[in-house]
Design a protein around this motif. Structure first.
Motif: not given
Length: 348
Positions: A131-148
Motif C-alpha cells: 500500500y505504500l509501494d516501498i521496495q520489498p527488499f528494503i522493507v524486509t531487509l529492515a525487518g531482518m535487522f529488526f528481528a535479529r
C-alpha cells in the motif's frame, strides 16, 4: 519408414515440451535432477544413502526450511521478495525459549506466540510493500535487522530449553513401519520422522492446492506476470501483494516454531542464512525472481535437492564450509541457467 516415425516421434516430444507451461517444465526438471542425484549417491556412495532413514533425516532436518521456502515461493510468484524470515525464525525461537523456561509457560501458548510474531511481521511488511509501494527488499531487509536485534534484546545467551512439556513434544517420533534398518549391534531400528515433517507436508499440500485450484492462487500468478494485465482483469493488485506477504509471515511463524522444536534452544545465531537457503531452494524448485512462475511441488523438491547435494559433499569428505558454499553456488547457477533456457523458448 522407421526414420520417419522416429522423426515424427521426436518432433512430437519436442512440441509437447515446448507447449508445457514454464511452471510445469521447471518442476519436471527439478524432480528429475533430484532423483538422478539421489540415485547416483545410492549407486556410487552407498552407505547411509541406501537406508530410508537418511532420506527421512533430510526431511527432519529441513522441515522448517520447507515451510519457509513455501512462503518465499509465494511472494516470489507475485514478483516480490522477503529476506526477513531467518531473523523472524531466530526471534521466535528465542521468545518461545524464554517464555517456556524463564516464565514457566505453556507449550500451546508458545505456539500462539510464534504465530503472532510471524503474522505481525507479515502484516506490517505487507502494508508497507503493497500500500505504500516501498521496495520489498528494503522493507524486509529492515525487518531482518529488526528481528535479529530484538532477538538479542530478549536474551543474549544461548541455552537449551528444559521445559518438560516442550522436551516431550520435541522428542516425539512417528515410526514408519517396514522401512527401518539393523544397527551395528544387530538390533532392528524403526525409521521415523519428527512432528515437524508432518506439519511441513501439510503446509506443502495446502499451499499447492491454494495456488493450483483457487481464485486467489490464480491472482498471485497474474500479479507476478504483469501488474497492468492483472489490473485489466479486475484484480486488486495491492490486496493480492499484501495477502502474499501476510501468508508468508504466517508460514514464517509456523516454520519458526518447527525450527525451534527441532533445535530445542534459543540463540541469537539460530537460522543464520536461512532466508538465503529458502530463496535458493525456491529458485532451484523453479520459482523465478521475475514473478509469475513457480510451483510449491517444485519448491519441496528444491529443498530436497539443496539438502541432498550438501549430504553428498559431506559423504565424499569435502565437509569444510567453503566446499559446501561452492557446491551450493554451482547448483544455484545451474538452475538459473536452466531457467534462462526455458524462458528463451518464448522468444523462438
Amino acid at each position: 519408414m522407421s526414420n520417419n516415425n522416429s522423426s515424427a516421434s521426436g518432433s512430437s516430444l519436442g512440441n509437447r515440451i515446448k507447449n508445457m507451461t514454464d511452471t510445469n517444465l521447471l518442476l519436471m526438471i527439478t524432480i528429475i535432477i533430484f532423483f538422478l542425484m539421489y540415485l547416483g549417491a545410492m549407486i556410487f556412495l552407498q552407505g547411509g544413502f541406501l537406508r530410508w532413514q537418511t532420506f527421512f533425516n533430510i526431511l527432519n532436518n529441513n522441515a522448517s526450511l520447507i515451510i519457509l521456502s513455501c512462503g518465499l515461493s509465494l511472494v516470489m510468484i507475485t514478483g516480490s521478495i522477503d529476506i526477513s524470515v531467518g531473523g523472524i525464525t531466530a526471534l521466535i525461537s528465542m521468545c518461545c525459549a524464554v517464555y517456556l523456561d524463564y516464565k514457566g509457560g505453556n507449550v500451546a501458548v508458545s505456539i500462539l506466540i510464534a504465530l503472532a510474531i510471524g503474522i505481525a511481521f507479515g502484516l506490517f511488511q505487507g502494508l508497507l510493500i503493497a500500500y505504500l509501494d516501498i521496495q520489498p527488499f528494503i522493507v524486509t531487509l529492515a525487518g531482518m535487522f529488526f528481528a535479529r536485534g530484538m532477538t538479542t534484546i530478549v536474551n543474549t545467551k544461548p541455552f537449551n530449553v528444559a521445559h518438560e512439556g516442550f522436551v516431550a513434544l520435541k522428542n516425539t517420533r512417528i515410526n514408519v513401519p517396514g522401512l527401518g534398518f539393523v544397527n551395528p549391534k544387530g538390533i532392528y531400528v524403526d525409521a521415523y520422522v519428527e512432528i515437524g515433517v508432518i506439519v511441513a507436508l501439510i503446509v506443502v499440500v495446502v499451499m499447492f492446492c491454494l495456488l493450483r485450484w483457487t481464485k486467489l492462487g490464480r491472482e498471485f500468478y497474474a500479479v507476478g506476470g504483469k501488474n497492468e494485465s492483472a489490473l485489466m482483469l479486475g484484480i486488486n493488485v495491492k490486496r493480492t501483494k499484501f495477502l502474499a506477504h501476510l501468508i508468508c509471515g504466517l508460514l514464517a511463524g509456523i516454520g519458526g516454531y518447527i525450527y525451534f522444536l527441532h533445535a530445542g534452544n534459543g540463540s541469537a545465531l539460530n537460522a543464520a542464512g536461512m532466508e538465503m537457503n529458502a530463496i535458493a531452494s525456491s529458485i532451484i524448485g523453479g520459482t523465478m525472481l521475475s514473478g509469475g512462475v513457480g510451483n510449491i511441488g517444485g519448491t519441496f523438491f528444491g529443498v530436497l535437492s539443496f539438502s541432498t547435494i550438501q549430504n553428498i559433499v559431506a559423504s565424499v569428505g569435502l565437509d569444510e564450509a567453503w566446499w559446501t558454499g561452492i557446491t551450493k553456488a554451482a547448483m544455484l547457477c545451474l538452475f538459473l541457467l536452466i531457467q534462462s533456457i526455458v524462458m528463451a523458448r518464448k522468444k523462438k
